[in-house]
Design a protein around this motif. Structure first.
Motif, PDB file in Angstrom:
ATOM      1  N   PRO A 184      -8.866  20.867   9.870  1.00  0.00           N
ATOM      2  CA  PRO A 184      -9.401  19.976  10.907  1.00  0.00           C
ATOM      3  C   PRO A 184      -8.507  18.760  11.109  1.00  0.00           C
ATOM      4  O   PRO A 184      -8.039  18.152  10.141  1.00  0.00           O
ATOM      5  CB  PRO A 184     -10.770  19.578  10.354  1.00  0.00           C
ATOM      6  N   ARG A 185      -8.260  18.412  12.359  1.00  0.00           N
ATOM      7  CA  ARG A 185      -7.314  17.339  12.664  1.00  0.00           C
ATOM      8  C   ARG A 185      -7.773  15.981  12.144  1.00  0.00           C
ATOM      9  O   ARG A 185      -6.948  15.137  11.794  1.00  0.00           O
ATOM     10  CB  ARG A 185      -7.050  17.281  14.176  1.00  0.00           C
ATOM     11  N   HIS A 186      -9.081  15.751  12.079  1.00  0.00           N
ATOM     12  CA  HIS A 186      -9.526  14.441  11.581  1.00  0.00           C
ATOM     13  C   HIS A 186      -9.316  14.324  10.067  1.00  0.00           C
ATOM     14  O   HIS A 186      -9.105  13.227   9.553  1.00  0.00           O
ATOM     15  CB  HIS A 186     -10.991  14.178  11.953  1.00  0.00           C
ATOM     16  N   ILE A 187      -9.332  15.461   9.363  1.00  0.00           N
ATOM     17  CA  ILE A 187      -9.028  15.448   7.922  1.00  0.00           C
ATOM     18  C   ILE A 187      -7.530  15.196   7.718  1.00  0.00           C
ATOM     19  O   ILE A 187      -7.126  14.426   6.831  1.00  0.00           O
ATOM     20  CB  ILE A 187      -9.445  16.771   7.260  1.00  0.00           C
ATOM     21  N   ILE A 188      -6.707  15.842   8.537  1.00  0.00           N
ATOM     22  CA  ILE A 188      -5.259  15.604   8.468  1.00  0.00           C
ATOM     23  C   ILE A 188      -4.956  14.134   8.741  1.00  0.00           C
ATOM     24  O   ILE A 188      -4.174  13.496   8.026  1.00  0.00           O
ATOM     25  CB  ILE A 188      -4.517  16.506   9.475  1.00  0.00           C
ATOM     26  N   ARG A 189      -5.590  13.592   9.786  1.00  0.00           N
ATOM     27  CA  ARG A 189      -5.343  12.188  10.135  1.00  0.00           C
ATOM     28  C   ARG A 189      -5.757  11.264   8.984  1.00  0.00           C
ATOM     29  O   ARG A 189      -5.060  10.291   8.678  1.00  0.00           O
ATOM     30  CB  ARG A 189      -6.123  11.825  11.406  1.00  0.00           C
ATOM     31  N   GLU A 193      -3.272   8.691   7.030  1.00  0.00           N
ATOM     32  CA  GLU A 193      -3.560   7.260   6.930  1.00  0.00           C
ATOM     33  C   GLU A 193      -3.701   6.819   5.477  1.00  0.00           C
ATOM     34  O   GLU A 193      -3.429   5.658   5.143  1.00  0.00           O
ATOM     35  CB  GLU A 193      -4.814   6.915   7.728  1.00  0.00           C
ATOM     36  N   LEU A 194      -4.115   7.709   4.613  1.00  0.00           N
ATOM     37  CA  LEU A 194      -4.157   7.383   3.185  1.00  0.00           C
ATOM     38  C   LEU A 194      -2.743   7.199   2.631  1.00  0.00           C
ATOM     39  O   LEU A 194      -2.494   6.335   1.791  1.00  0.00           O
ATOM     40  CB  LEU A 194      -4.876   8.491   2.406  1.00  0.00           C
ATOM     41  N   MET A 195      -1.787   7.999   3.129  1.00  0.00           N
ATOM     42  CA  MET A 195      -0.426   7.969   2.602  1.00  0.00           C
ATOM     43  C   MET A 195       0.470   6.973   3.330  1.00  0.00           C
ATOM     44  O   MET A 195       1.510   6.574   2.808  1.00  0.00           O
ATOM     45  CB  MET A 195       0.196   9.371   2.661  1.00  0.00           C
ATOM     46  N   GLY A 334       8.313   9.896  -5.092  1.00  0.00           N
ATOM     47  CA  GLY A 334       7.733  10.589  -3.950  1.00  0.00           C
ATOM     48  C   GLY A 334       6.244  10.801  -4.125  1.00  0.00           C
ATOM     49  O   GLY A 334       5.744  10.917  -5.245  1.00  0.00           O
ATOM     50  N   ARG A 335       5.528  10.846  -3.011  1.00  0.00           N
ATOM     51  CA  ARG A 335       4.069  10.922  -3.051  1.00  0.00           C
ATOM     52  C   ARG A 335       3.579  12.235  -2.446  1.00  0.00           C
ATOM     53  O   ARG A 335       4.243  12.826  -1.603  1.00  0.00           O
ATOM     54  CB  ARG A 335       3.460   9.753  -2.279  1.00  0.00           C
ATOM     55  N   CYS A 336       2.402  12.646  -2.880  1.00  0.00           N
ATOM     56  CA  CYS A 336       1.812  13.888  -2.376  1.00  0.00           C
ATOM     57  C   CYS A 336       0.328  13.694  -2.097  1.00  0.00           C
ATOM     58  O   CYS A 336      -0.385  13.074  -2.893  1.00  0.00           O
ATOM     59  CB  CYS A 336       1.993  15.019  -3.389  1.00  0.00           C
ATOM     60  N   ALA A 337      -0.120  14.209  -0.960  1.00  0.00           N
ATOM     61  CA  ALA A 337      -1.555  14.339  -0.670  1.00  0.00           C
ATOM     62  C   ALA A 337      -1.771  15.788  -0.262  1.00  0.00           C
ATOM     63  O   ALA A 337      -1.184  16.247   0.722  1.00  0.00           O
ATOM     64  CB  ALA A 337      -1.993  13.391   0.441  1.00  0.00           C
ATOM     65  N   CYS A 338      -2.574  16.519  -1.023  1.00  0.00           N
ATOM     66  CA  CYS A 338      -2.764  17.939  -0.742  1.00  0.00           C
ATOM     67  C   CYS A 338      -4.229  18.329  -0.935  1.00  0.00           C
ATOM     68  O   CYS A 338      -4.946  17.721  -1.730  1.00  0.00           O
ATOM     69  CB  CYS A 338      -1.875  18.805  -1.627  1.00  0.00           C
ATOM     70  N   PHE A 431      -9.555   3.118  -0.484  1.00  0.00           N
ATOM     71  CA  PHE A 431      -8.334   3.583  -1.147  1.00  0.00           C
ATOM     72  C   PHE A 431      -7.244   2.515  -1.103  1.00  0.00           C
ATOM     73  O   PHE A 431      -6.524   2.307  -2.092  1.00  0.00           O
ATOM     74  CB  PHE A 431      -7.830   4.871  -0.495  1.00  0.00           C
ATOM     75  N   HIS A 432      -7.121   1.860   0.047  1.00  0.00           N
ATOM     76  CA  HIS A 432      -6.071   0.847   0.191  1.00  0.00           C
ATOM     77  C   HIS A 432      -6.502  -0.524  -0.351  1.00  0.00           C
ATOM     78  O   HIS A 432      -5.742  -1.483  -0.252  1.00  0.00           O
ATOM     79  CB  HIS A 432      -5.646   0.741   1.655  1.00  0.00           C
ATOM     80  N   ASN A 433      -7.683  -0.597  -0.906  1.00  0.00           N
ATOM     81  CA  ASN A 433      -8.150  -1.846  -1.529  1.00  0.00           C
ATOM     82  C   ASN A 433      -8.793  -1.522  -2.873  1.00  0.00           C
ATOM     83  O   ASN A 433      -9.900  -1.945  -3.192  1.00  0.00           O
ATOM     84  CB  ASN A 433      -9.155  -2.545  -0.598  1.00  0.00           C
ATOM     85  N   ARG A 434      -8.058  -0.740  -3.687  1.00  0.00           N
ATOM     86  CA  ARG A 434      -8.635  -0.237  -4.930  1.00  0.00           C
ATOM     87  C   ARG A 434      -8.858  -1.324  -5.985  1.00  0.00           C
ATOM     88  O   ARG A 434      -9.610  -1.115  -6.929  1.00  0.00           O
ATOM     89  CB  ARG A 434      -7.765   0.892  -5.502  1.00  0.00           C
ATOM     90  N   ASN A 435      -8.229  -2.466  -5.802  1.00  0.00           N
ATOM     91  CA  ASN A 435      -8.482  -3.570  -6.742  1.00  0.00           C
ATOM     92  C   ASN A 435      -9.947  -3.996  -6.717  1.00  0.00           C
ATOM     93  O   ASN A 435     -10.491  -4.463  -7.726  1.00  0.00           O
ATOM     94  CB  ASN A 435      -7.601  -4.768  -6.407  1.00  0.00           C
ATOM     95  N   ALA A 436     -10.578  -3.810  -5.560  1.00  0.00           N
ATOM     96  CA  ALA A 436     -11.984  -4.185  -5.433  1.00  0.00           C
ATOM     97  C   ALA A 436     -12.928  -3.105  -5.950  1.00  0.00           C
ATOM     98  O   ALA A 436     -14.147  -3.287  -5.959  1.00  0.00           O
ATOM     99  CB  ALA A 436     -12.308  -4.486  -3.965  1.00  0.00           C
ATOM    100  N   GLU A 437     -12.354  -1.992  -6.410  1.00  0.00           N
ATOM    101  CA  GLU A 437     -13.157  -0.857  -6.856  1.00  0.00           C
ATOM    102  C   GLU A 437     -13.421  -0.869  -8.365  1.00  0.00           C
ATOM    103  O   GLU A 437     -14.210  -0.077  -8.869  1.00  0.00           O
ATOM    104  CB  GLU A 437     -12.432   0.451  -6.500  1.00  0.00           C
TER     105      GLU A 437
END
Length: 504
Positions: A184-189, A193-195, A334-338, A431-437
């Protein structure tokens, strides 16, 4: 996404193919891809001729005075879309079958044609002159509507063409071989955005299919770094021909994937036929970002698998081998999202444990996002998760961030209709503010788990292993009180029945 008249015209084009006996979605899109390529050859040739004339430069058209196919010759002008689309149906069909398709296969040495290397084994499958004539007329109408849409909106021609091609791809509604299905394209997007790809990244999807991850990454970069990339000659060249790599073993998918990339403005993507898991793929320490949804159901002959992958996890399961491949292909840093099936996260076999241990102990595992089972419907009902990690080769996993995704903006049944509940924005923000987690309780949607706890649990990465569920205590009345209430209700029913009987 396209709407209105343009969408209706594409649906009508699809109906023309169906009426002509072509019902396989991949075959239909493949034939449309060829025809769009042929149409664009004419347009791009005319555009280059005009630009050369304005600059006072000479230009040699690819539609030379005479085109030779075998022992025969034909006036090149007759192979232009703008010319042959006015031919009678029978002549148009013969021209397409005998001249145009053989002609596009001869273009692979033509530097002006980025598309051509993906067309060298193109097969013309439209069954009759009447079907071809209707398809050509329909495509002409679609191109007119695309031009009108461009003028009526602030979108570019590439934006409109990209939307049209995405809508065509949305019609692939059946599972492919070896567990292939459209992500699904929204999952890809969300994953892109996470990476947050950067202008200097080198991005790969070793099981690219229709190139959805690569296209979305390219669109993200255009949105976020347009001036940085396109106003810098070196970075633009990197974006156009050195940034995006995709491999697949299905030639139909390769053609569609390559066309998808080019339709979205990437001139020369490296989309190649390659068995990613075999020794044929020698890529090592090459890419800075891997985005992928590899095949889940495949099982390979161990003899055909690259030996260095088997050293990491000795298995025939493609989903495990691809994880080992991602680690090998990435550069340090290098980073991976799979996307992986849930079984990868908690499987108890030696191979399952070894690949998880490799990522946790030798690399830096950053996040595990659990997705609900309906995300891939109607193609498949499998439960999946997203792994995000960085290649270090010397560890670095400290605390792993888990997120329990329960909604993606669509119903989780086969219909997948839009709903209000959607965790995607929250996932990206957290995810992009994990210090608050750090202080989140394990009863919440997201939380951290220390590496040592994961290691103590045989590197189990399923969220249910660590999530705590709050059970609300319910106070019930004493048993005697409940029985008394039942007896009173029973007596009331008896009285009411007696009253009813006297009324009869």
């Amino acid at each position: 996404m396209i709407t209105g008249e343009l969408k209706n015209k594409i649906d009508s084009l699809w109906d023309i193919f169906a009426a002509g006996g072509l019902v396989n979605p991949l075959e239909v899109i493949e034939q449309i891809t060829y025809l769009m390529f042929i149409h664009d050859l004419d347009d791009s040739d005319n555009k280059r001729a005009k630009e050369s004339a304005m600059l006072g430069l000479s230009y040699q058209s690819i539609f030379a005075e005479l085109i030779k196919i075998g022992d025969r010759e034909i006036a090149g002008e007759n192979l232009k879309w703008s010319v042959f689309h006015d031919f009678p149906a029978q002549k148009m069909y013969a021209t397409m079958q005998e001249w145009v398709f053989p002609f596009i296969k001869t273009l692979h040495d033509d530097k002006n044609s980025a598309y051509s290397k993906y067309m060298d084994d193109a097969i013309f499958k439209l069954p009759t002159p009447l079907v071809l004539s209707k398809v050509i007329d329909s495509l002409d109408e679609i191109y007119k509507l695309m031009n009108a849409a461009k003028q009526a909106t602030d979108k570019t021609e590439l934006d409109i063409r990209g939307d049209v091609y995405e809508y065509l791809l949305s019609k692939i509604a059946q599972s492919g071989r070896n567990g292939q299905f459209r992500t699904p394209r929204h999952i890809i997007r969300m994953m892109v955005e996470l990476m947050r790809p950067q202008a200097d990244d080198i991005i790969c999807d070793p099981a690219c299919g229709t190139s959805g991850f690569l296209v979305t990454a390219s669109e993200y970069l255009k949105e976020k770094y347009k001036e940085e990339i396109f106003f810098d000659k070196q970075k633009k060249a990197h974006y156009m021909s050195q940034m995006f790599f995709g491999y697949d073993m299905d030639r139909t998918m390769l053609r569609i994937g390559a066309m998808n990339m080019m339709t979205h403005g990437v001139e020369s993507p490296f989309i190649e036929y390659k068995d990613s898991l075999s020794e044929q793929n020698a890529d090592k320490d090459k890419f800075s970002l891997v985005l992928a949804n590899p095949p889940f159901k495949g099982s390979l002959d161990a003899d055909s698998v690259s030996p260095d992958l088997l050293k990491v996890c000795k298995t025939k399961k493609t989903e495990l081998l691809f994880l080992a491949l991602f680690v090998r292909m990435l550069k340090i840093g290098g980073r991976c999202a799979c996307i992986v099936p849930d079984g990868v996260l908690f499987g108890s076999s030696k191979a399952h444990k070894s690949i998880r241990k490799e990522i946790v102990e030798n690399q830096r595992l950053e996040a595990v996002i659990s997705m609900p089972s309906g995300v891939f419907k109607p193609y498949a009902g499998v439960s999946t998760g997203i792994l995000i990690f960085t290649k270090t080769e010397h560890g670095g996993t400290d605390n792993v961030w888990f997120y329990d995704m329960t909604a993606d903006g669509f119903s989780l049944d086969d219909k997948r209709t839009p709903v209000e509940q959607n965790d995607i924005k929250d996932i990206i923000e957290r995810f992009h503010n994990r210090n608050a987690e750090v202080n989140r309780a394990r009863t919440e949607k997201s939380f951290f788990v220390p590496k040592q706890e994961i290691a103590d649990n045989d590197y189990d990465l399923s969220i249910n292993k660590y999530k705590e569920i709050e059970y609300e205590k319910i106070e019930y009345p004493p048993t005697e009180e409940i029985i008394n209430k039942i007896m009173k209700l029973d007596a009331q029913i008896t009285n009411d029945l007696a009253d009813l009987k006297t009324m009869l």
